[in-house]
Write an enzyme that holds these catalytic residues in place. Structure first.
Site, PDB file in Angstrom:
ATOM      1  N   LEU A   1       0.871  -1.175   0.000  1.00  0.00           N
ATOM      2  CA  LEU A   1       0.000   0.000   0.000  1.00  0.00           C
ATOM      3  C   LEU A   1       0.906   1.222   0.000  1.00  0.00           C
ATOM      4  CD1 LEU A   1      -2.898  -0.672   2.558  1.00  0.00           C
ATOM      5  CD2 LEU A   1      -3.085  -0.452   0.077  1.00  0.00           C
ATOM      6  N   ASP A   2       0.494   2.252  -0.725  1.00  0.00           N
ATOM      7  CA  ASP A   2       1.265   3.498  -0.701  1.00  0.00           C
ATOM      8  C   ASP A   2       1.417   3.972   0.739  1.00  0.00           C
ATOM      9  OD1 ASP A   2       0.932   3.237  -3.417  1.00  0.00           O
ATOM     10  OD2 ASP A   2      -0.706   4.698  -3.516  1.00  0.00           O
ATOM     11  N   THR A   3       2.497   4.671   0.999  1.00  0.00           N
ATOM     12  CA  THR A   3       2.771   5.120   2.361  1.00  0.00           C
ATOM     13  C   THR A   3       1.609   5.911   2.947  1.00  0.00           C
ATOM     14  OG1 THR A   3       5.136   5.201   1.888  1.00  0.00           O
ATOM     15  CG2 THR A   3       4.373   6.438   3.805  1.00  0.00           C
TER      16      THR A   3
END
Length: 315
Positions: free
Chosen positions: A179-181
């Site tokens: 997942l993106d940060t």
């Protein structure tokens, strides 16, 4: 000779009956003169000998008889199926026996119809209600990843990462995809390598659902644009489903479902369509939903959830 008397015996009547057993003597049809005592039954030694001989003949070869197995594979080593199911979390052993009685359990593709089957938990495939039971030393977790946490198990730069949420586990876990940060929501952690590989492989097309906050107004055909495909620098990206969940003035909460897993895919698609994402949450990964799981909380998946995940990718 008086009435009722015979030349060879006493009178008939109450006197004979009394003398024949009132004080414990042998009843009629018994003999006290066999040399075996007053209480011996009226059977001869020859009768006993013949009975013993018949018994010996009847059971002489019994030791060589192979009794039928009560279940297929009874000669195999392993553990009893109900014990394995109980250990995997399907209830007490009696509850697991009831699952077997209801023909809800199968081993290596065959429905188990009798109790007592021994299986090898490391190699045999066990299913309950069509869903695979994780019998090996596998672990499966869902983490509600907070924003700002990087999707790695370790981080050399000292940033908060997924590994910070799974310390003190008995085995090393790894994450399923990323997942993106700044994206929150469901991310799966496991030590089952094949499952993790398949869940992220395009071949199986496991769907993920995201909630995105964007600022409108949005055109009525935005969903059609996303489903028809958005041209990105690395090729077209298509959503499987789109809907508006909530609108407050110009603020929209939209749901995007897709099976692709390219980096920043949802953010890039919406931005290309003219709607940069303010906040993004993944609310489900395949059959695993976020529900009311709080941010930063790690939970162990249920047996049913694990089975559903495996079914998604043909395991």
């Amino acid at each position: 000779m008086g009435p009722g008397a015979t030349p060879d015996g006493p009178k008939s009547g109450r006197g004979a009956s009394a003398r024949g057993g009132a004080k414990g003597g042998p009843r009629q049809g018994q003999s006290s003169g066999t040399g075996r005592g007053r209480w011996a039954p009226a059977t001869s030694r020859e009768y006993d000998a013949r009975a013993e001989e018949r018994n010996r003949e009847r059971y002489a070869d019994k030791k060589d008889v192979k009794l039928p197995k009560t279940f297929p594979g009874a000669e195999q080593e392993g553990e009893r199926l109900q014990k394995i199911l109980a250990r995997a979390g399907y209830g007490s052993r009696r509850s697991c026996e009831e699952l077997i009685e209801q023909s809800r359990v199968e081993v290596n593709g065959e429905i188990v119809v009798e109790q007592g089957l021994r299986v090898d938990p490391e190699n045999d495939e066990i299913k309950v209600d069509g869903l695979t039971v994780a019998t090996q030393s596998y672990q499966f977790f869902s983490l509600n990843k907070p924003a700002g946490v990087v999707s790695t198990m370790e981080d050399n730069e000292g940033r908060q990462c997924l590994g910070d949420y799974v310390t003190n586990r008995e085995t090393r876990l790894f994450h399923v995809g990323r997942l993106d940060t700044e994206t929150e929501g469901v991310i799966l952690l496991t030590n089952h390598g094949e499952l993790a590989h398949r869940l992220t492989h395009p071949k199986y097309g496991v769907k993920k659902v995201y909630l995105a906050h964007i600022v409108g107004p949005i055109p009525r055909d935005l969903g059609k644009q996303l489903k028809d495909g958005i041209q990105l620098e690395d090729g077209y990206a298509r959503a499987d489903h789109f809907r508006v969940v909530e609108q407050t003035g110009k603020n929209y909460l939209v749901e995007v479902t897709l099976h692709e897993g390219r980096k920043h895919i949802v953010r890039r698609m919406l931005a290309e369509a003219g709607f940069p994402v303010d906040k993004l949450v993944r609310v489900s990964f395949g059959p695993i939903t976020l529900g009311d799981q709080k941010s930063g909380w790690l939970r162990r998946l249920s047996n049913t959830e694990v089975g559903m995940l495996m079914k998604e990718v043909d395991l």
